[in-house]
Design a protein around this motif. Structure first.
Motif, short mmCIF file in Angstrom:
data_model
loop_
_atom_site.label_atom_id
_atom_site.label_comp_id
_atom_site.label_asym_id
_atom_site.label_seq_id
_atom_site.Cartn_x
_atom_site.Cartn_y
_atom_site.Cartn_z
N LEU A 1 0.85 -1.19 0.00
CA LEU A 1 0.00 0.00 0.00
C LEU A 1 0.88 1.24 0.00
CD1 LEU A 1 -3.16 0.38 0.24
CD2 LEU A 1 -2.75 0.97 2.62
N GLU B 1 -17.35 -1.74 0.56
CA GLU B 1 -16.19 -1.95 -0.30
C GLU B 1 -14.90 -1.44 0.36
OE1 GLU B 1 -14.65 -0.67 -4.77
OE2 GLU B 1 -16.77 -0.47 -4.28
N LEU B 2 -14.94 -0.22 0.91
CA LEU B 2 -13.74 0.34 1.55
C LEU B 2 -13.39 -0.44 2.82
CD1 LEU B 2 -11.50 2.40 1.65
CD2 LEU B 2 -13.09 4.04 2.70
N LYS C 1 -11.52 -3.51 1.85
CA LYS C 1 -10.15 -3.20 1.42
C LYS C 1 -9.26 -2.90 2.62
CE LYS C 1 -7.41 -0.52 -1.84
NZ LYS C 1 -7.40 0.47 -2.94
N ALA D 1 -8.52 -6.20 4.46
CA ALA D 1 -7.58 -7.05 3.73
C ALA D 1 -6.17 -6.49 3.77
CB ALA D 1 -8.05 -7.22 2.28
N LYS D 2 -6.04 -5.18 3.55
CA LYS D 2 -4.71 -4.56 3.55
C LYS D 2 -4.08 -4.58 4.94
CE LYS D 2 -4.25 -3.42 -0.80
NZ LYS D 2 -3.21 -4.08 -1.63
N GLU E 1 -8.15 7.28 -3.14
CA GLU E 1 -7.15 6.23 -3.04
C GLU E 1 -6.73 6.04 -1.57
OE1 GLU E 1 -5.75 4.12 -5.40
OE2 GLU E 1 -7.40 4.90 -6.62
N LEU E 2 -6.49 4.80 -1.18
CA LEU E 2 -6.16 4.46 0.20
C LEU E 2 -4.65 4.53 0.44
CD1 LEU E 2 -7.64 3.44 2.81
CD2 LEU E 2 -6.98 1.13 2.08
#
Length: 296
Positions: free
Chosen positions: A75, A181-182, A185, A188-189, A222-223
């Motif tokens: 990331l 959705e976020l 993410k 998971a990250k 964007e993350l």
């Protein structure tokens, strides 16, 4: 400053001052960047102690830099690569040298992304009462400090206001804040970041039992990985050589400070008592040992 080698509080006049947290002082660098200075302040039981820990800010900055670099393939992070000394006045450079980052100004997510690989702390209390951690069911019969048999889990918490405690929340609550959705993410990250770091650390004699990540979004959504990363202040580090399931291993952080404070006649409200030199020395040595083991 406290003494000659510890920085308790910055005094930077060449940039607009924004915020003073438990450990970090934050200044604006233009409209789109921030200067984050890691002081030598130490907090315990949510109270800032009157005694600074010499070199703590530099040690934690070096460790965060190491992890930001090592995990950047998973990331992107908020670092800009701009030298902190270049954004302050010449007579202020000593305050930022080796202990600061110039970062992108991002929108922080309103949660703390906690990842647990072992049953300990508030997770152990939760498990004893409910057989689960943050609503995630676990097998019966786990002991204190056992490794989670199914792998690391994402157990988010709220970000409490100053003086209050963070509270664990279910993933469903995070989905209400961030959207499904976020949330997926971030989960998971966070698990991927923890798992890769934990595997690396274990090969060097350190168990990372759990950790706290923070994330932010840019203007495009964007993350990014932000804040500090995988330091003894944001994680529970154990020496692998002293790990025995069923008991709480010693940790690479302010445990000496907490243990000493527990022996004092103190109600865990500000002001806290000043720390004696031997407790400071042992605490610094623990932080240094973590960096020695982890950073090539």
């Amino acid at each position: 400053m406290t003494g000659t080698s510890a920085l308790f509080e910055t005094s930077i006049k060449s940039l607009p001052f924004l915020h003073r947290g438990k450990v970090r002082d934050i200044y604006a660098v233009g409209d789109d960047k921030l200067l984050i200075v890691q002081t030598d302040r130490l907090s315990a039981f949510d109270v800032i102690l009157p005694t600074a820990v010499p070199a703590k800010g530099e040690i934690l900055t070096a460790l965060s830099q190491f992890w930001f670099d090592k995990l950047a393939h998973i990331l992107p992070n908020h670092l800009t690569g701009i030298a902190p000394e270049s954004v302050v006045a010449e007579n202020e450079r000593e305050q930022v040298e080796g202990r600061a980052f110039v970062i992108r100004r991002l929108k922080p997510l309103p949660i703390e992304a906690i990842v647990r690989g072992y049953v300990v702390g508030s997770g152990w209390k939760d498990y004893q009462q409910t057989g689960a951690i943050c609503g995630i069911p676990l097998p019966p019969g786990l002991k204190l400090a056992d490794k989670l048999p199914g792998g690391a889990i994402f157990t988010p918490s709220t970000k409490a206001a100053a003086g209050a405690h963070d509270e664990n929340i279910a993933v469903a609550e995070v989905e209400k804040l961030l959207g499904r959705e976020l949330t997926a993410k971030v989960s998971a990250k966070a698990i991927q970041l923890y798992s890769e770091a934990a595997e690396y650390a274990l090969a060097r004699g350190i168990i990372i039992a759990d950790t706290k990540f923070e994330f932010g979004l840019d203007e495009k959504g964007e993350l990014y990985l932000i804040d500090e990363v995988l330091t003894p202040d944001s994680s529970r580090f154990w020496p692998a050589s002293q790990y025995h399931p069923g008991q709480n291993p010693p940790s690479f952080d302010k445990q000496f400070v907490r243990d000493w404070l527990e022996t004092q006649d103190w109600n865990k409200q500000a002001p806290a008592p000043a720390l004696p030199d031997d407790v400071l020395r042992q605490t610094v040595e623990k932080y240094r040992e973590a960096v020695r083991l982890l950073v090539d």
